[in-house]
Design an enzyme around this catalytic site. Structure first.
Site, PDB file in Angstrom:
ATOM      1  CD1 TRP A   1      -2.240   2.172   1.649  1.00 26.91           C
ATOM      2  CD2 TRP A   1      -3.250   0.764   0.239  1.00 26.91           C
ATOM      3  NE1 TRP A   1      -3.406   2.767   1.236  1.00 26.91           N
ATOM      4  CE2 TRP A   1      -4.049   1.927   0.369  1.00 26.91           C
ATOM      5  CE3 TRP A   1      -3.691  -0.257  -0.622  1.00 26.91           C
ATOM      6  CZ2 TRP A   1      -5.260   2.096  -0.323  1.00 26.91           C
ATOM      7  CZ3 TRP A   1      -4.891  -0.090  -1.293  1.00 26.91           C
ATOM      8  CH2 TRP A   1      -5.665   1.061  -1.140  1.00 26.91           C
TER       9      TRP A   1
ATOM     10  CB  SER B   1      -8.259   1.627   8.191  1.00 23.51           C
ATOM     11  OG  SER B   1      -8.393   1.221   6.859  1.00 23.51           O
ATOM     12  CE  LYS B   2      -4.572  -1.610   3.225  1.00 22.97           C
ATOM     13  NZ  LYS B   2      -3.537  -2.619   3.033  1.00 22.97           N
ATOM     14  NE  ARG B   3      -8.981  -1.903   2.707  1.00 27.20           N
ATOM     15  CZ  ARG B   3      -8.077  -2.059   1.762  1.00 27.20           C
ATOM     16  NH1 ARG B   3      -7.959  -1.179   0.806  1.00 27.20           N
ATOM     17  NH2 ARG B   3      -7.267  -3.095   1.769  1.00 27.20           N
TER      18      ARG B   3
END
Ligand code: GLU
Length: 495
Positions: A11, A252-254
């Site tokens: 990521w 979170s990366k999201r």
């Protein structure tokens, strides 16, 4: 002291990785007097999810943060960075030894079979822990006939308890019975993270393993691996607190970055944050404050850093703090540096009209406005978004910005005092045109007219800028200069 930062290129570079990398960097730099090293290792054994694009994003992010400059001494001389997928032979030698000693073995279940075993255990409400199984001759024959590829598992002794003294968490204990035998090589022959990380940490003589708390349970498995290799000298482990987002979940990366907070380093860069501010901000995530001081240069951070002062509890991710740090760094930039940075940004990323402005404006004007705007913006991009009025006049006249019923600023009021004010300003000389004198003149004008400050200063400021927020009336008159201020005020009357 040898530390390492070992990202998986699955990521983009995010703020919590930067914190880990930074802490490793600070630790090894602090120990610089002794022999030190800080290694970058790309953990790309998760071949399904690792990509070169993500790897490039990681490297670009570090370059932008200036953390790679002297962080990885191997860069110019030795290997830099290390790639795990280029080291398969090294891992293989270690695995062979474990297989020969009987500490590791081949396991041949398919995913479906493992799922079925898990379900069986669920039925009797027990957790599934894979342990070595004896295959019959027939089973072995049928595996062979099916061309099944095995994985390699490490035997974990379920009677063992692993105890280690974590640099952040203190004494930490894990019973190995809670884990199944550890897969160390996947069916495709590629080692798992667990195997590669331990072998590399041994081979690279890593003395301090600093990583996120999400790896805490992994450390118990890793220590079992060190023991299996007969490697007694364990590194010190330090697990940094998790970072929780404003909703109380693990960051979170999201998390949707466009909305309220940014997490990815390229987002910070694109929003024109300053790398120094991001370094300072990330250094403060999850650190017990021990002084009033919050703004630290990298050198100061190196000097102050002490991993044992990192807090044990989860840290909160407060994006407003990132903005605060950034505005502090902008405020403290010297004017010439600020102007140079803003111009660079505008020229590189601004729209055509900004490029025109940058090319055709005078440095003296930039230097004049710098002190007034440095204290008002939180990111350099806000200059692009909000500050055109320093250079261009508004295209259309929007009187709603000028008039405010609530503050008793009506069109009649403004058209009543404005001609007299213009007259007054017109009679000021260029020498008198300082912020101080403008202020004195306006205040006595307001008194003479028996008005409130806001009834004059607010509309004047708004007429000069046509935006809701900007430096105040005295400041704007001064920065725009007499000639330009007069043009703007007169145009308003004539419109
Ligand atoms: N590759 C691992 C990760 O990205 C590194 C963990 C470690 O530092 O050992 O989470």
């Amino acid at each position: 002291m040898i530390t390492r930062f070992a990202p998986s290129p699955t990521w983009k570079l995010h703020i919590w990785s930067v914190r880990t990398a930074l802490f490793c960097y600070l630790m090894s730099n602090k120990a610089k007097a002794e022999w030190w090293k800080y290694i970058l290792r790309i953990e790309d054994t998760d071949t399904a999810r690792s990509t070169k694009l993500f790897e490039q994003n990681l490297l670009d992010g570090f370059e932008w943060l200036w953390l790679d400059r002297d962080a990885w001494p191997g860069k110019d001389g030795g290997e830099w960075p290390y790639y795990q997928m280029e080291r398969l032979e090294v891992y293989n030698a270690y695995v062979q030894k474990l297989l020969e000693d009987g500490q590791a073995y081949y396991a041949r279940e398919t995913t479906e079979e493992l799922d079925a075993m898990r379900e069986e255990m669920q039925k009797i409400k027990k957790p599934f822990r894979y342990r070595q199984r004896d295959y019959t001759e027939e089973q072995l024959q049928s595996f062979k006939d099916e061309w099944r590829l095995p994985v390699v598992r490490l035997k974990l002794d379920p009677t063992r308890e692993i105890v280690f003294d974590d640099l952040v968490k203190g004494e930490t204990r894990f019973k190995l019975e809670q884990f199944g035998d550890l897969v160390i090589v996947k069916w495709d022959g590629v080692p798992t993270y667990h195997l590669a990380v331990v072998v590399d940490d041994i081979e690279m003589n890593i003395s301090h393993v600093v990583r996120g708390e999400d790896h805490l349970t992994n450390t118990a498995k890793h220590i079992a691996l060190y023991e299996a290799f007969g490697h007694d000298e364990l590194p010190r482990f330090g697990h940094l607190p998790l970072i929780m987002n404003p909703n109380g979940k693990k960051l979170s990366k999201r998390d949707d970055p466009k909305e309220v907070w940014l997490v990815l380093i390229d987002q910070f860069r694109d929003a024109w944050f300053l790398p120094e501010a991001i370094i300072n901000f990330s250094a403060m995530i999850g650190r017990n404050p021990w002084t009033e001081q919050e703004v630290f240069s990298l050198q100061e951070l190196i000097h102050e850093f002490d991993i044992t002062r990192v807090q044990k509890a989860n840290a909160k991710y407060d994006f407003k703090r990132a903005l605060w740090f950034n505005s502090e760094y902008i405020k403290n930039m010297d004017d010439a540096h600020f102007v140079a940075q803003v111009k660079d940004f505008l020229f590189l990323y601004g729209d055509e009209s900004w490029k025109e402005i940058v090319e055709h404006s005078e440095d003296a004007h930039w230097m004049k406005l710098a002190p007034y705007i440095k204290v008002r913006i939180q990111t350099l991009r806000q200059f692009e978004e909000h500050c055109q009025y320093f250079f261009t006049r508004p295209e259309s006249v929007d009187a709603t910005i000028v008039n405010r019923e609530k503050m008793k600023v009506t069109p009649e009021l403004v058209s009543g005092f404005l001609p007299d004010l213009i007259h007054l300003l017109e009679h000021m000389t260029q020498e008198q045109w300082t912020e101080e004198t403008i202020k004195e003149e306006l205040i006595s004008f307001i008194k003479a007219k028996e008005l409130k400050n806001g009834q004059v200063l607010r509309p004047v400021r708004a007429i000069l800028t046509w935006v809701e927020a900007s430096p105040g009336a005295f400041e704007m008159l001064y920065v725009l200069g007499k000639q330009e201020s007069m043009v703007r005020l007169k145009e308003y009357i004539e419109a």
